[in-house]
Scaffold this active site. Structure first.
Site, PDB file in Angstrom:
ATOM      1  CG  PHE A 254      76.567 -18.355 -68.860  1.00  0.00           C
ATOM      2  CD1 PHE A 254      77.913 -18.519 -68.564  1.00  0.00           C
ATOM      3  CD2 PHE A 254      75.686 -18.018 -67.831  1.00  0.00           C
ATOM      4  CE1 PHE A 254      78.376 -18.354 -67.257  1.00  0.00           C
ATOM      5  CE2 PHE A 254      76.141 -17.839 -66.538  1.00  0.00           C
ATOM      6  CZ  PHE A 254      77.483 -18.023 -66.245  1.00  0.00           C
TER       7      PHE A 254
ATOM      8  N   GLY B 167      72.720 -18.538 -77.453  1.00  0.00           N
ATOM      9  CA  GLY B 167      73.956 -19.318 -77.338  1.00  0.00           C
ATOM     10  C   GLY B 167      74.774 -19.213 -78.611  1.00  0.00           C
TER      11      GLY B 167
ATOM     12  CG  ASN C 243      58.050 -30.611 -77.461  1.00  0.00           C
ATOM     13  OD1 ASN C 243      57.053 -31.304 -77.688  1.00  0.00           O
ATOM     14  ND2 ASN C 243      58.242 -29.435 -78.031  1.00  0.00           N
TER      15      ASN C 243
ATOM     16  CE1 TYR D 236      64.041 -17.025 -68.070  1.00  0.00           C
ATOM     17  CE2 TYR D 236      63.766 -16.020 -65.919  1.00  0.00           C
ATOM     18  CZ  TYR D 236      64.463 -16.862 -66.773  1.00  0.00           C
ATOM     19  OH  TYR D 236      65.568 -17.533 -66.310  1.00  0.00           O
TER      20      TYR D 236
ATOM     21  NE  ARG E 299      71.912 -13.460 -68.138  1.00  0.00           N
ATOM     22  CZ  ARG E 299      71.994 -14.774 -68.208  1.00  0.00           C
ATOM     23  NH1 ARG E 299      71.513 -15.513 -67.220  1.00  0.00           N
ATOM     24  NH2 ARG E 299      72.549 -15.369 -69.251  1.00  0.00           N
TER      25      ARG E 299
HETATM   26  P1  NAD Z   1      71.795 -18.438 -72.071  1.00  0.00           P
HETATM   27  O1  NAD Z   1      70.892 -17.466 -72.759  1.00  0.00           O
HETATM   28  O2  NAD Z   1      73.260 -18.273 -72.235  1.00  0.00           O
HETATM   29  O3  NAD Z   1      71.414 -19.930 -72.474  1.00  0.00           O
HETATM   30  C1  NAD Z   1      70.166 -20.334 -72.972  1.00  0.00           C
HETATM   31  C2  NAD Z   1      70.406 -21.244 -74.173  1.00  0.00           C
HETATM   32  O4  NAD Z   1      69.129 -21.747 -74.650  1.00  0.00           O
HETATM   33  C3  NAD Z   1      71.047 -20.518 -75.353  1.00  0.00           C
HETATM   34  O5  NAD Z   1      72.099 -21.285 -75.869  1.00  0.00           O
HETATM   35  C4  NAD Z   1      69.904 -20.380 -76.359  1.00  0.00           C
HETATM   36  O6  NAD Z   1      70.353 -20.292 -77.694  1.00  0.00           O
HETATM   37  C5  NAD Z   1      69.106 -21.624 -76.068  1.00  0.00           C
HETATM   38  N1  NAD Z   1      67.697 -21.548 -76.478  1.00  0.00           N
HETATM   39  C6  NAD Z   1      66.820 -20.541 -76.229  1.00  0.00           C
HETATM   40  N2  NAD Z   1      65.621 -20.838 -76.754  1.00  0.00           N
HETATM   41  C7  NAD Z   1      65.737 -22.072 -77.322  1.00  0.00           C
HETATM   42  C8  NAD Z   1      64.843 -22.918 -78.018  1.00  0.00           C
HETATM   43  N3  NAD Z   1      63.564 -22.566 -78.249  1.00  0.00           N
HETATM   44  N4  NAD Z   1      65.298 -24.113 -78.486  1.00  0.00           N
HETATM   45  C9  NAD Z   1      66.590 -24.484 -78.279  1.00  0.00           C
HETATM   46  N5  NAD Z   1      67.490 -23.716 -77.633  1.00  0.00           N
HETATM   47  C10 NAD Z   1      67.055 -22.524 -77.154  1.00  0.00           C
HETATM   48  O7  NAD Z   1      71.395 -18.376 -70.520  1.00  0.00           O
HETATM   49  P2  NAD Z   1      71.945 -19.186 -69.249  1.00  0.00           P
HETATM   50  O8  NAD Z   1      72.252 -18.193 -68.218  1.00  0.00           O
HETATM   51  O9  NAD Z   1      72.970 -20.166 -69.673  1.00  0.00           O
HETATM   52  O10 NAD Z   1      70.622 -19.948 -68.782  1.00  0.00           O
HETATM   53  C11 NAD Z   1      70.439 -21.341 -68.974  1.00  0.00           C
HETATM   54  C12 NAD Z   1      69.158 -21.771 -68.267  1.00  0.00           C
HETATM   55  O11 NAD Z   1      69.274 -21.529 -66.860  1.00  0.00           O
HETATM   56  C13 NAD Z   1      67.912 -21.036 -68.729  1.00  0.00           C
HETATM   57  O12 NAD Z   1      66.822 -21.938 -68.785  1.00  0.00           O
HETATM   58  C14 NAD Z   1      67.669 -20.008 -67.645  1.00  0.00           C
HETATM   59  O13 NAD Z   1      66.325 -19.666 -67.533  1.00  0.00           O
HETATM   60  C15 NAD Z   1      68.167 -20.763 -66.422  1.00  0.00           C
HETATM   61  N6  NAD Z   1      68.575 -19.814 -65.374  1.00  0.00           N
HETATM   62  C16 NAD Z   1      69.758 -19.129 -65.471  1.00  0.00           C
HETATM   63  C17 NAD Z   1      70.097 -18.220 -64.473  1.00  0.00           C
HETATM   64  C18 NAD Z   1      71.385 -17.451 -64.518  1.00  0.00           C
HETATM   65  O14 NAD Z   1      71.566 -16.582 -63.666  1.00  0.00           O
HETATM   66  N7  NAD Z   1      72.318 -17.700 -65.404  1.00  0.00           N
HETATM   67  C19 NAD Z   1      69.219 -17.990 -63.398  1.00  0.00           C
HETATM   68  C20 NAD Z   1      68.028 -18.696 -63.362  1.00  0.00           C
HETATM   69  C21 NAD Z   1      67.713 -19.615 -64.339  1.00  0.00           C
HETATM   70  N1  UDP Z   2      70.887  -3.912 -63.636  1.00  0.00           N
HETATM   71  C1  UDP Z   2      71.491  -2.670 -63.602  1.00  0.00           C
HETATM   72  N2  UDP Z   2      72.263  -2.321 -64.671  1.00  0.00           N
HETATM   73  C2  UDP Z   2      72.470  -3.131 -65.746  1.00  0.00           C
HETATM   74  C3  UDP Z   2      71.836  -4.393 -65.769  1.00  0.00           C
HETATM   75  C4  UDP Z   2      71.042  -4.747 -64.690  1.00  0.00           C
HETATM   76  O1  UDP Z   2      71.354  -1.910 -62.657  1.00  0.00           O
HETATM   77  O2  UDP Z   2      73.208  -2.716 -66.662  1.00  0.00           O
HETATM   78  C5  UDP Z   2      70.081  -4.323 -62.468  1.00  0.00           C
HETATM   79  C6  UDP Z   2      68.675  -4.803 -62.796  1.00  0.00           C
HETATM   80  O3  UDP Z   2      67.770  -3.714 -62.861  1.00  0.00           O
HETATM   81  C7  UDP Z   2      68.400  -5.739 -61.628  1.00  0.00           C
HETATM   82  C8  UDP Z   2      69.771  -6.331 -61.309  1.00  0.00           C
HETATM   83  O4  UDP Z   2      70.717  -5.433 -61.875  1.00  0.00           O
HETATM   84  O5  UDP Z   2      67.961  -4.996 -60.520  1.00  0.00           O
HETATM   85  C9  UDP Z   2      69.980  -7.722 -61.871  1.00  0.00           C
HETATM   86  O6  UDP Z   2      69.625  -7.696 -63.242  1.00  0.00           O
HETATM   87  P1  UDP Z   2      69.836  -8.932 -64.218  1.00  0.00           P
HETATM   88  O7  UDP Z   2      69.219  -8.555 -65.526  1.00  0.00           O
HETATM   89  O8  UDP Z   2      71.245  -9.348 -64.192  1.00  0.00           O
HETATM   90  O9  UDP Z   2      69.035 -10.125 -63.534  1.00  0.00           O
HETATM   91  P2  UDP Z   2      67.585 -10.291 -62.889  1.00  0.00           P
HETATM   92  O10 UDP Z   2      66.906  -8.959 -62.806  1.00  0.00           O
HETATM   93  O11 UDP Z   2      66.873 -11.229 -63.792  1.00  0.00           O
HETATM   94  O12 UDP Z   2      67.872 -10.837 -61.551  1.00  0.00           O
END
Ligand code: NAD
Ligand code: UDP
Length: 311
Positions: free
Chosen positions: A12, A37, A98, A144, A185
Site C-alpha cells: 500500500f 503486496g 540486511n 510486530y 485494518r
Molecule cells: P502493506 O502490508 O501493504 O505493505 C508491506 C509490504 O511489505 C507488502 O508489499 C509485503 O508484501 C511486503 N513484505 C512483507 N514481508 C516482506 C519480506 N519479508 N520481504 C519483502 N517484502 C515483504 O502495509 P503498509 O501499510 O504499506 O506498510 C508499509 C510499512 O509501513 C510497513 O513496514 C509498516 O509496518 C509501516 N507502517 C504502516 C502504517 C500504516 O498505517 N499504513 C503504520 C505504521 C507503520
Molecule cells: N477495528 C475495529 N473493527 C475492524 C478493524 C479494526 O473495531 O473491523 C479496531 C481495532 O480493534 C483497533 C482500531 O480499529 O482498535 C484500529 O485497528 P487497525 O487494525 O486498523 O490498526 P491498529 O490497531 O494497528 O492501530
C-alpha cells in the site's frame, strides 16, 4: 538521478512511494515478496525504464548499488502480521540487519518505516518521540511491536557503531487507495463492509481512538525525512494529530457511503491500544511537514477507490 531501493514497494504505502520517487526523476528498485503486496499496485509502472521490480525476501541479504533505501517491507495489518508471527519478527529484525548492512557497504542513506506501535498501549497521551512506550513483550501484537522496536535499536546501533546514515520515522495509522480489500485494518474494513451493505464490525466498545493520516501526506513526510541532512536521524512521528474514536469513524463511513449497514460490536482484541495521537512538533520543525488532507476528504478518495475495485 538517484537510485533508490524501496522494500515493500508493492504494498500500500510502498507503491505510492514508488510513484512519487519516479515522478521526482529518480531510478527506483521495488523489492517485495508479495506477502501482502501485489504486482497490481505497481503494474502501471512496469513500462517505465527507471522502474525495476525485484521479487525478494528481505530476511535474505540483497546486493544492489543504491543511494537511498526506504525500508517498508513488513506486514502492517494485525491479521497479517499475526498469521506467521515468527516470520514477522524475522522480517523486522533480519530485514533491518540486511538493509543496514547494504547501507553500510554502499554508504546509502536508509530510512526505517517504524510505527506508533512502539508506544504500545500508551500511558502518555498524545505521544511524543521521547515516550518509551508501554509494550507487552509476550502478547499477540508483540511480534510486530517488539520487532519494530528491535529494528529501531539496530538502526541506532549501526549509526553509532558504523556511522550509517539513518532516518527513523514512526508512522501513525495511515489509510488510502490501494489498501487491500481484505487488509483487515479498520478504514478498509469499514469502507468495504459499508459498500457491500454488510454490518460494520467494531471490536470492543468503539471508544478506543486512532488518528488517521491520508497516504499522500505520509509519503510527502517520508521523502522530506530522507532529504534531511545527516545529523537528522529521528525518530520522528508522522501522522495526522486529529483523533477520532473508532465509533465516530464507523458513523462517518456510514454517512459518507449512504449505506444501510448497521454496526455490530465484537469482542475487543487482545492488547488493543486504547488511544493514539501523535505529537508532530518535530515533524513540523525539522521537516516543515504537516498533514493537509483531513479525514472526510481522505475517506472520500478512499471510498471512491474501493467503489471502483469492488464493482
Ligand atoms: P502493506 O502490508 O501493504 O505493505 C508491506 C509490504 O511489505 C507488502 O508489499 C509485503 O508484501 C511486503 N513484505 C512483507 N514481508 C516482506 C519480506 N519479508 N520481504 C519483502 N517484502 C515483504 O502495509 P503498509 O501499510 O504499506 O506498510 C508499509 C510499512 O509501513 C510497513 O513496514 C509498516 O509496518 C509501516 N507502517 C504502516 C502504517 C500504516 O498505517 N499504513 C503504520 C505504521 C507503520
Ligand atoms: N477495528 C475495529 N473493527 C475492524 C478493524 C479494526 O473495531 O473491523 C479496531 C481495532 O480493534 C483497533 C482500531 O480499529 O482498535 C484500529 O485497528 P487497525 O487494525 O486498523 O490498526 P491498529 O490497531 O494497528 O492501530
Amino acid at each position: 538521478m538517484k537510485r533508490i531501493l524501496v522494500t515493500g514497494g508493492a504494498g500500500f504505502l510502498g507503491s505510492h512511494l514508488c510513484d512519487q520517487l519516479l515522478a521526482r526523476g529518480n531510478d527506483v528498485i521495488c523489492l517485495d515478496n508479495y506477502f501482502t503486496g501485489s504486482k497490481q499496485n505497481v503494474i502501471h509502472l512496469l513500462d517505465n525504464p527507471y522502474f525495476e521490480l525485484l521479487r525478494h525476501d528481505i530476511t535474505k541479504p540483497v546486493y544492489v548499488e543504491v543511494d537511498e533505501v526506504y525500508n517498508l517491507a513488513c506486514p502492517a495489518s494485525p491479521i497479517h502480521y499475526q498469521y506467521d508471527a515468527i516470520k514477522t519478527i524475522q522480517t523486522s529484525v533480519m530485514g533491518a540487519i540486511n538493509m543496514l548492512g547494504l547501507a553500510k557497504r554502499t554508504k546509502a542513506k536508509v530510512l526505517q518505516a517504524s510505527t506508533s506501535e512502539v508506544y504500545g498501549d500508551p500511558y502518555v497521551h498524545p505521544q511524543p518521540e521521547e515516550y518509551w512506550g508501554n509494550v507487552n513483550p509476550i502478547g499477540i501484537r508483540s511480534c510486530y511491536d517488539e520487532g519494530k522496536r528491535c529494528a529501531e535499536t539496530l538502526f541506532f546501533d549501526y549509526h553509532r557503531q558504523n556511522k550509517v546514515r539513518i532516518k527513523v520515522v514512526r508512522i501513525f495509522n495511515t489509510y488510502g487507495p490501494r489498501m487491500h480489500p481484505n487488509d483487515g485494518r479498520v478504514v478498509s474494513n469499514f469502507i468495504v463492509q459499508a459498500l457491500k451493505g454488510q454490518d460494520i464490525t467494531i471490536y470492543g466498545d468503539g471508544m478506543q481512538t486512532r488518528s488517521f493520516c491520508y497516504c499522500d501526506d505520509l509519503i510527502a513526510g517520508l521523502i522530506a525525512m530522507m532529504n534531511t541532512g545527516d545529523s537528522v536521524t529521528g525518530p520522528i512521528n508522522l501522522g495526522n494529530p486529529t483523533e477520532f474514536t473508532i465509533k465516530q469513524l464507523a458513523e462517518l463511513v456510514i454517512e459518507m457511503t449512504g449505506t444501510k449497514s448497521g454496526i455490530i460490536y465484537k469482542p475487543a482484541v487482545s492488547d488493543d491500544p486504547m488511544q493514539r495521537k501523535p505529537v508532530i512538533d518535530k515533524a513540523k520543525q525539522v521537516l516543515n511537514w504537516e498533514p493537509r488532507v483531513q479525514l472526510r476528504e481522505g475517506l472520500m478518495r478512499t471510498i471512491e477507490y474501493f467503489d471502483s475495485i469492488l464493482k
